[in-house]
Design a protein around this motif. Sequence first.
Motif, PDB file in Angstrom:
ATOM      1  N   ARG A 182     -13.587 -51.044 -16.382  1.00  0.00           N
ATOM      2  CA  ARG A 182     -13.492 -49.919 -15.538  1.00  0.00           C
ATOM      3  C   ARG A 182     -13.863 -48.467 -15.757  1.00  0.00           C
ATOM      4  O   ARG A 182     -13.023 -48.450 -16.038  1.00  0.00           O
ATOM      5  N   LYS A 239     -16.017 -46.442  -9.865  1.00  0.00           N
ATOM      6  CA  LYS A 239     -16.542 -46.840  -8.963  1.00  0.00           C
ATOM      7  C   LYS A 239     -18.304 -46.947 -10.340  1.00  0.00           C
ATOM      8  O   LYS A 239     -18.617 -46.865 -11.069  1.00  0.00           O
ATOM      9  N   TYR A 240     -19.399 -47.784  -9.406  1.00  0.00           N
ATOM     10  CA  TYR A 240     -20.548 -47.798  -9.847  1.00  0.00           C
ATOM     11  C   TYR A 240     -20.877 -46.996  -9.960  1.00  0.00           C
ATOM     12  O   TYR A 240     -21.475 -46.094  -9.284  1.00  0.00           O
ATOM     13  N   MET A 290     -20.512 -50.173 -13.880  1.00  0.00           N
ATOM     14  CA  MET A 290     -19.412 -50.071 -13.566  1.00  0.00           C
ATOM     15  C   MET A 290     -17.914 -50.224 -14.319  1.00  0.00           C
ATOM     16  O   MET A 290     -16.761 -49.587 -14.176  1.00  0.00           O
TER      17      MET A 290
END
Lengths: 231, 82
Positions: free
Chosen positions: A104, A109-110, A143
């Motif tokens: 991640r 955040k994406y 992401m």
Amino acid sequence: MKFGVLVFPGSNCDHDTYNVMAEVVHQPVTFLWHESSDLENCDAILVPGGFAYGDYLRTGAIARFAPIMQSVKKFAAAGGPMLGICNGFQILCESGLLPGALMRNAGLKYICKQVHLRVETTDSPFTHALRAGEVLKIPIGHMEGNYFCDAETLAQLERERRIAFRYATPEGAVTPEANPNGSLGNIAGILNEGRNVLGMMPHPDRSSETLLGSADGLRIFDSLMASLATK
Amino acid sequence: MKAHVYVTLRTTVLDPQGQTIHGALRKMRYQGVEDVRQGKYFQLTLSDALTLPEAQTEVERIAREVLVNPVIEEYTYRLDVL
């Protein structure tokens, strides 16, 4: 020269990648369905972005068990050139074709934006037509692009010059600020031991026509084309 | 028989989600929490035909080969005989 684009349920950049090969690079290209095990005599395999099998469990974790991946592993072991983009990179890591894992993003955040990549090695079919140290503008959209591996693997990647691209400033400085996702050593793309498999989070498929804001990604496909032509 | 498999990031791997939860707990003034690590939990319902050692072998194989990416994760599990 024939290119094969793998298609898993949930792949969503398969058509972008196909389009670049067919309409921009002007080469024969075919989709390869995940349940098949026939690579249809392709000269190079492209693993596109998306969310293979919904990215359930972990990104790329289920895709690696697809029948096509057994053929893909043999192809890679025999020195066949293979490029994994975004989710394709994640799948290649989960499959053990490339070391490390994509976690991640550090900021949780994406991220979808243009980034700059410094070319770290020209010793690969994908980068030999580039200049070491030059900067490419190629977008990311992910992401889970936070590259991680243990210290020993990182040292090996550095020693063997297998880091293909690092996130950098437009001027080519590799700084923490230029790192969009927390990747170890600003790593954006790596090569396998045989240098015939490249995984990268940024999307050359989304930057192969000037209309899209940058055509720098095309240079990676052109490089691959040129190296296949000399074989 | 039920297997409860807990997958967590290795201690050497940074866990930004755990850190964010930890930060929120601090802001909400919960006391005495020194660290938070987030993980995944899987519940596997196993066939009664499996003996206990067979179940252990199979669960460990599933965890190792599928549920865990050994580069970043590790696991523990518990078997409940119903």
